[in-house]
Design an enzyme around this catalytic site. Sequence first.
Site, PDB file in Angstrom:
ATOM      1  CE  LYS A  77      -3.765   2.160   2.683  1.00  0.00           C
ATOM      2  NZ  LYS A  77      -4.654   2.013   3.857  1.00  0.00           N
ATOM      3  CB  SER A 146      -7.741   4.111   2.816  1.00  0.00           C
ATOM      4  OG  SER A 146      -6.989   3.374   3.784  1.00  0.00           O
ATOM      5  CB  SER A 170      -8.627   1.253   5.535  1.00  0.00           C
ATOM      6  OG  SER A 170      -9.127   2.559   5.677  1.00  0.00           O
TER       7      SER A 170
END
Length: 443
Positions: A77, A146, A170
Amino acid sequence: MSIALNRLGALDAARKLQRRELTAVQLVRACFARIEQRENTIHAWTALQKQAALEHAEQLDKGPLRGPLHGLPIGVKDLFDTVDLPTRYGSPIYERHHPGLDAAAVALCRGAGAVVVGKTVTTEFATYTAGPTRNPRNEAHTPGGSSSGSAAAVADDMVPFALGSQTAGSIIRPASYCGIVGFKPTFGAIPRAGVKSLAESLDTVGGFARSVPDIALFASVLMRDPRMLDLNYDAKPRIGMYRSLQWRHAQAETKEAYAQAAAILARAGAQVEEVPQPPAGDCMLVQLHADIMAYEASQSLAYERLEHAAQLSAKIQSVLEAGARITAEEHQRNLARAAEVRARVDLWFDRYDVLFTPSASGEAPFADLGTGDPQFSRGWTLFGLPCLNLPFATGPQGLPVGLQVVGPRHADHRTLAISAWMHERLLATQAPDIGAADIWPRG
């Protein structure tokens, strides 16, 4: 018929790599072939390093086994610092940012032999403003946020594992929307060093894979706990079915999947019991989490808020402004309130081994509506409890519907083992009368 190499689960691929039945170069090439085929549609990546990944894989093939992740391609990420790739945190403020070292979680994966393929899309500073990533199950829909790119990359068979983080929902929500396993461990169980901070008392490092055993392999490395690899569970779990005070927001497919799962697990021998609703005052937990997150975000992102406000989206500006209006005294009261409720929730695990609750309100919304609401995860993140999304059903639009396992604090190993027991039985049952949700097929 043999399975395409890029579709191998992490554990299966790891075993083949350990036995030298598969080379790291073969697996990395297969993953990049899938990325090249699909990336223009899915938009899961912010940066890729094909040549460097292949060179790393070649070195691994020529040398001794490096560790349990030897030769496994992974996504990271774009909230995690990486020494060899740009790290932008989903913001134009950091367009030219190149960290000088890896985040601890990235370093642990590399040290165990993993091959970093690239960086995956995150929403702006892991908050609300979506990036370009689309849901692999239907590109008109969001993959959630996210950890958008990490979830989509794993769901689309681009990589067998990707790192993510959760401050509200997330990991669990994108895993639910994309139909994969997402794991948020106990708060602090995986080091956060080198991960851009949003809320100090909430940020948690975790990840995505295609099965519970696959995620347990990575948990064993990231938590430095080899027990995670042993998922044998011979007892009949005590499962508390918890609708939560957000139940009124659950869509029909989630309610149907929840009821069907309870019936399947009870038939499999689990002790299944509905958890009584908590006191009415606890209905403010979603707002309590939001206030704590906003205050801490206004502190963590003080430089960006004060020096680069023009480069922030209107949505995050409003969150940071709201957080800046909360006083330190109010924040301390909020933390005390959270600790009080957390202590009460901890007592539930005297009666139940795990709780089973919705992961999200329903199927993934259309992409132009945002990344979805984290309300079904906020409370569990606030309490710092280990959580897994188990992909289980599909809703009326043919998109995944997941359910969330919540375990006691610091009981991550047992929570993984019980989750594996539950998931195996859920996926083994085909129920023709499930109604709005059909058993989610995993191929």
